[in-house]
Write an enzyme that holds these catalytic residues in place. Structure first.
Site, PDB file in Angstrom:
ATOM      1  N   PHE A 184       7.315 -19.675  68.828  1.00  0.00           N
ATOM      2  CA  PHE A 184       7.422 -18.836  70.026  1.00  0.00           C
ATOM      3  C   PHE A 184       6.060 -18.790  70.696  1.00  0.00           C
ATOM      4  CE2 PHE A 184       7.452 -14.617  72.082  1.00  0.00           C
ATOM      5  CZ  PHE A 184       8.715 -14.553  72.637  1.00  0.00           C
ATOM      6  N   LEU A 197       3.834 -17.532  73.370  1.00  0.00           N
ATOM      7  CA  LEU A 197       3.540 -16.581  74.453  1.00  0.00           C
ATOM      8  C   LEU A 197       2.025 -16.396  74.589  1.00  0.00           C
ATOM      9  CD1 LEU A 197       4.464 -14.437  76.544  1.00  0.00           C
ATOM     10  CD2 LEU A 197       4.491 -12.768  74.670  1.00  0.00           C
ATOM     11  N   THR A 198       1.376 -16.047  73.463  1.00  0.00           N
ATOM     12  CA  THR A 198      -0.055 -15.731  73.489  1.00  0.00           C
ATOM     13  C   THR A 198      -0.883 -16.956  73.868  1.00  0.00           C
ATOM     14  OG1 THR A 198       0.149 -13.940  71.918  1.00  0.00           O
ATOM     15  CG2 THR A 198      -1.974 -15.042  71.973  1.00  0.00           C
ATOM     16  N   SER A 242      -2.906  -9.647  74.715  1.00  0.00           N
ATOM     17  CA  SER A 242      -2.405  -8.329  75.117  1.00  0.00           C
ATOM     18  C   SER A 242      -1.828  -8.307  76.531  1.00  0.00           C
ATOM     19  CB  SER A 242      -3.530  -7.285  75.017  1.00  0.00           C
ATOM     20  OG  SER A 242      -3.851  -7.068  73.660  1.00  0.00           O
ATOM     21  N   TRP A 251      -2.415 -18.885  68.346  1.00  0.00           N
ATOM     22  CA  TRP A 251      -1.885 -17.968  67.324  1.00  0.00           C
ATOM     23  C   TRP A 251      -0.375 -18.072  67.221  1.00  0.00           C
ATOM     24  CZ3 TRP A 251      -5.296 -17.190  64.033  1.00  0.00           C
ATOM     25  CH2 TRP A 251      -6.621 -16.947  64.403  1.00  0.00           C
ATOM     26  N   ASN A 258      10.099  -7.055  71.013  1.00  0.00           N
ATOM     27  CA  ASN A 258      10.687  -5.814  70.481  1.00  0.00           C
ATOM     28  C   ASN A 258      11.342  -6.065  69.126  1.00  0.00           C
ATOM     29  OD1 ASN A 258       9.972  -4.385  72.757  1.00  0.00           O
ATOM     30  ND2 ASN A 258      11.977  -4.604  73.754  1.00  0.00           N
ATOM     31  N   ARG A 291       8.558  -6.665  66.555  1.00  0.00           N
ATOM     32  CA  ARG A 291       7.868  -5.396  66.262  1.00  0.00           C
ATOM     33  C   ARG A 291       8.742  -4.541  65.360  1.00  0.00           C
ATOM     34  NH1 ARG A 291       5.883  -4.346  72.559  1.00  0.00           N
ATOM     35  NH2 ARG A 291       4.125  -5.791  72.484  1.00  0.00           N
ATOM     36  N   GLU A 315       1.791  -8.889  67.902  1.00  0.00           N
ATOM     37  CA  GLU A 315       2.948  -8.106  68.394  1.00  0.00           C
ATOM     38  C   GLU A 315       2.520  -6.757  68.954  1.00  0.00           C
ATOM     39  OE1 GLU A 315       5.156 -10.013  68.545  1.00  0.00           O
ATOM     40  OE2 GLU A 315       5.302 -11.270  66.761  1.00  0.00           O
ATOM     41  N   THR A 345      -1.412  -4.720  69.709  1.00  0.00           N
ATOM     42  CA  THR A 345      -2.457  -4.064  68.914  1.00  0.00           C
ATOM     43  C   THR A 345      -2.198  -2.551  68.858  1.00  0.00           C
ATOM     44  OG1 THR A 345      -3.765  -3.693  70.899  1.00  0.00           O
ATOM     45  CG2 THR A 345      -4.172  -5.762  69.707  1.00  0.00           C
TER      46      THR A 345
END
Ligand code: TGC
Length: 394
Positions: A139, A141-142, A148, A172, A250, A253, A373, A375
């Site tokens: 996945f 995204l970062t 963040s 990551w 979500n 997390r 996911e 901070t």
């Protein structure tokens, strides 16, 4: 089944009797995960962590247990409850955060993205193979500049004729060097969109990040995307804007809310056992009042954390869970698990910094879990926004 009948039950579970609050099928999932993790991962994890080895040969066995995408319905997935999934995360992370992360990256992130936002063709093609562990997903995204603020992502997807061309970089990203597909989030003319990128597409390159002092028994990677050209139907049509990737975060997390409590339980288990046979000043360290006070306080936070996870899980199963509640759980579980790990280490003395006990490994892993996911600070501000109605992000 009462807690006392549960195999290899921890002392805290006996004090707590969590299972009195669970349904039989939930206990069954937890028992399956505990037996699997304790049998297949626990005996090798210290060595794997030491040698920075991700034991990928366990993947087919994990898939056989039905843990991959277990909370999704249909497409070869088990359709289990959110609470059952949470318990599997707890039992897996009680052995190592890296293995819970594997289950999360697959089920909560890559599979969830396809399940929530994909076409029937995409779901029918990828999900059954992923549930069986035959195809692995990651996945993306970062990005290298930080995780963040994904609204400012630099990766782009441009429509060129009938194709999408993706350029950029991700960092990551769990499992990317092993993955068969990557869910890549990129900025388009219409905002952020998600794409299913087969990792053998020319221009896609994943490299494992070395030098980690945390999560050493799992793989996190850099991804480079250099003119990665995809057919028009590679897009996830039902994810438009950042609510797409956030919908998957979500899920991940949520798994962490339970998982971090597993790491906390493992630290407590280890230190309670050791406190009874480590002698200082001529008697077991566990017989000293200061040690018992520490153990009691750690147990309180563990029990409160699991009860919060269960409450959040019941809300998720009822379909009433909101974003701020997820932030409350993620922030609390990881922060308290880290405190428990640090306090447990003090009771072990110098031996606590060695691999003889799992505590330092969990402590190091939890530093990653605290960061990914969302901070602590991100979750504090999400909660702050829910409390005040004022947005600190803009
Ligand atoms: P904003 O830009 O205003 O909102 C954008 C849209 O997103 C919606 N939204 C959410 N939707 C669902 N769930 C959530 N939790 C959501 N949070 C926001 C929002 O309603 C809006 O929707 P729409 O339809 O109006 O466009 O953003 P915001 O101000 O709401 O949020 C700001 C902030 C800081 C909370 C958000 O950016 C955030 O959560 N940042 C942290 C991101 C994060 O957790 N990054 C780490 C990811 S870990 C990783 O990538 C590694 S993958 C794991 C692995 O491979 O191991």
């Amino acid at each position: 089944m009462s807690t006392a009948e549960f195999p290899d039950v921890s002392v805290m579970d006996e004090v707590f009797d969590l299972h009195a609050l669970l349904q039989p099928d939930e206990i069954e999932w937890a028992m399956k995960a505990r037996t699997f993790a304790q049998t297949h991962i626990r005996p090798v994890i210290e060595d794997d962590f030491d040698k920075k080895y991700f034991r990928k040969e366990l993947i087919p066995l994990i898939a056989e247990q039905g843990f991959l995408g277990m909370h999704l319905k249909g497409y070869g997935c088990a359709g289990a409850s959110a609470v059952s999934y949470g318990l599997v995360c707890l039992e897996t992370e009680a052995v190592d955060s890296g293995w819970r992360t594997f289950i999360s990256v697959m089920g909560s992130l890559a599979m969830s993205a396809i399940y929530k936002y994909g076409t029937e063709e995409q779901k029918n093609y990828w999900l059954p193979q992923m549930a069986k562990g035959e195809k692995l997903g990651c996945f993306g995204l970062t990005e290298p500049q930080g995780g963040s603020d994904p609204a400012n992502m630099l990766t782009t997807a441009t429509k060129v004729g009938d194709t999408w061309v993706i350029n950029g970089a991700k960092r990551w990203i769990g499992l990317a060097t092993l993955a068969d597909l990557a869910i890549i989030w990129a900025m388009t003319e219409d905002g952020v969109r998600g794409f299913i990128v087969p990792t053998d597409t020319p221009g896609f390159k994943a490299t494992a990040i070395d030098g980690k002092l945390s999560m050493r028994a799992s793989i996190q990677c850099e991804i480079e995307l250099d003119n990665v050209t995809l057919p028009a139907d590679a897009i996830l049509p039902n994810a438009k804007g950042l609510s797409g990737p956030f919908g998957c975060l979500n899920e991940a997390r949520y798994g962490i809310i339970w998982g971090a409590m597993g790491a906390a339980r493992a630290c407590l288990d280890a230190v309670i056992t050791r406190s009874k046979d480590r002698e200082v000043f001529g008697k077991p360290i566990g017989s000293f009042q200061l040690t018992q006070a520490k153990l009691a306080d750690m147990t309180l936070e563990y029990e409160k954390g699991v009860l919060l996870a269960l409450h959040i899980g019941r809300q998720k199963d009822a379909g009433t869970l909101n974003i701020a509640q997820i932030s409350v759980g993620k922030l609390n579980s990881v922060r308290e698990a880290l405190k428990i790990a640090r306090e447990a280490r003090t009771i072990l003395g110098g031996d606590g910094i060695t691999g003889e006990f799992p505590v330092m490994r969990h402590m190091a892993n939890l530093e990653s879990v605290r960061t990914y996911e969302g901070t602590d600070e991100i979750h504090q501000l999400v909660i702050g926004r829910a409390l005040t109605g004022l947005n600190a992000f803009s």
